[in-house]
Scaffold this motif. Structure first.
Motif, PDB file in Angstrom:
ATOM      1  N   ASN A 131       0.861  -0.993   0.083  1.00 19.20           N
ATOM      2  CA  ASN A 131      -0.133   0.145  -0.034  1.00 19.20           C
ATOM      3  C   ASN A 131       0.702   1.229  -0.131  1.00 19.20           C
ATOM      4  O   ASN A 131       0.613   2.321   0.507  1.00 19.20           O
ATOM      5  N   VAL A 132       2.089   1.230  -0.299  1.00 17.43           N
ATOM      6  CA  VAL A 132       3.025   2.312  -0.360  1.00 17.43           C
ATOM      7  C   VAL A 132       3.205   2.584  -1.909  1.00 17.43           C
ATOM      8  O   VAL A 132       3.596   1.797  -2.693  1.00 17.43           O
ATOM      9  N   GLU A 140       6.046  12.535  -4.205  1.00 20.13           N
ATOM     10  CA  GLU A 140       5.233  12.473  -3.185  1.00 20.13           C
ATOM     11  C   GLU A 140       5.093  10.780  -2.627  1.00 20.13           C
ATOM     12  O   GLU A 140       4.771   9.917  -3.621  1.00 20.13           O
ATOM     13  N   THR A 141       4.974  10.393  -1.475  1.00 18.31           N
ATOM     14  CA  THR A 141       4.841   9.271  -1.261  1.00 18.31           C
ATOM     15  C   THR A 141       3.402   9.035  -0.295  1.00 18.31           C
ATOM     16  O   THR A 141       3.212   9.964   0.546  1.00 18.31           O
ATOM     17  N   THR A 142       2.734   7.900  -0.663  1.00 13.41           N
ATOM     18  CA  THR A 142       1.457   7.805  -0.079  1.00 13.41           C
ATOM     19  C   THR A 142       1.382   6.675   0.585  1.00 13.41           C
ATOM     20  O   THR A 142       1.749   5.430   0.073  1.00 13.41           O
ATOM     21  N   SER A 205       2.284   1.163   7.553  1.00 12.21           N
ATOM     22  CA  SER A 205       1.962   0.473   6.003  1.00 12.21           C
ATOM     23  C   SER A 205       2.390  -1.018   6.097  1.00 12.21           C
ATOM     24  O   SER A 205       2.731  -1.638   7.227  1.00 12.21           O
ATOM     25  N   ASP A 206       2.157  -1.733   4.910  1.00 10.84           N
ATOM     26  CA  ASP A 206       2.340  -3.111   4.877  1.00 10.84           C
ATOM     27  C   ASP A 206       3.802  -3.316   4.469  1.00 10.84           C
ATOM     28  O   ASP A 206       4.081  -4.584   3.796  1.00 10.84           O
ATOM     29  N   VAL A 207       4.640  -2.528   4.276  1.00 11.07           N
ATOM     30  CA  VAL A 207       5.800  -2.583   3.861  1.00 11.07           C
ATOM     31  C   VAL A 207       6.944  -2.139   4.685  1.00 11.07           C
ATOM     32  O   VAL A 207       6.732  -1.224   5.581  1.00 11.07           O
ATOM     33  N   THR A 208       8.245  -3.030   4.989  1.00 17.37           N
ATOM     34  CA  THR A 208       9.213  -2.637   5.876  1.00 17.37           C
ATOM     35  C   THR A 208      10.445  -2.438   5.127  1.00 17.37           C
ATOM     36  O   THR A 208      10.578  -3.181   3.920  1.00 17.37           O
TER      37      THR A 208
END
Length: 222
Positions: A131-132, A140-142, A205-208
């Motif tokens: 979702n990144v 821009e990052t969302t 987020s679901d990213v690391t």
């Protein structure tokens, strides 16, 4: 992202350097073909902008020698030469794109973005994982459509990791691509500090950002 600009016209070189830095690039700017070739061999650039007519080696000669020695950096040629024969010569020598002077700066930016996407044709204009989402046009990052306030350095790291995902990006590559002077980042904990801040801002987020011991970092998503 790190870009090389080779242009012997000082005023145009300054405009390009300033504009690209404002857009988020780390810029190395040189005034002749011999220096351009030396820097292309020394650094791993995301893209290069070369003027056709320069002291020393011409832009065409730089491209030819770079390709002969397996330099794969995407190259955009700048020139006032606008005949079909000139364009064909530049492209056949190994340039990836061709822009005739005078040009609109927004078009230059669009072409550079396109060149960076070209090696990975599956990449859309916006870069994303889970979702990144990162938009190169707006910087821009969302997360789930909501803006995430990143610094320029954090943005540079995230963009690099997204472009190289799922590969591991070495600490040296991060230093070269994101810092003006890579020596400021290599051999210290500077990269770790900025990655830690980026990781914190992506915590929802679901990213690391995963550390790979002794190598660097990579993005891990769902």
């Amino acid at each position: 992202m790190r870009v090389l600009v080779a242009e012997d016209d000082q005023s145009l070189r300054s405009v390009l350097e300033r504009g690209l830095k404002e857009y988020g690039y780390v810029v190395d700017a040189v005034a002749d073909g011999d220096e351009a070739l030396k820097w292309l061999r020394a650094y791993e650039y995301e893209v290069a902008v070369l003027d056709w007519r320069m002291p020393g080696r011409s832009g065409l000669e730089v491209v030819e020698e770079a390709r002969r020695t397996a330099v794969r950096t995407p190259i955009l040629m700048l020139t006032a030469r606008d005949t079909p024969a000139d364009r064909v010569a530049g492209l056949r020598t190994g340039a990836d794109d061709y822009l005739v002077k005078p040009f609109d700066f927004d078009e230059l930016l669009a072409r550079l973005d396109a060149l960076q996407r070209r090696p990975a044709l599956t990449l859309p204009p916006r870069l994303g994982l889970g979702n990144v989402v990162f938009d190169p046009a707006t910087r821009e990052t969302t997360v789930d459509g909501e803006p995430v306030p990143l610094t320029a350095t954090e943005t540079g790291i995230l963009e690099l990791l997204l472009r190289r995902s799922p590969s591991v990006v070495t600490r040296r590559t991060i230093a070269l691509q994101v810092w003006e002077d890579e020596a400021d980042a290599i051999g210290s904990n500077t990269i770790d500090v900025h990655v830690g801040r980026l990781r914190s801002k992506l915590a929802g987020s679901d990213v690391t950002v995963k550390a790979v011991r002794g190598t660097g970092y990579k993005l891990v998503g769902p």
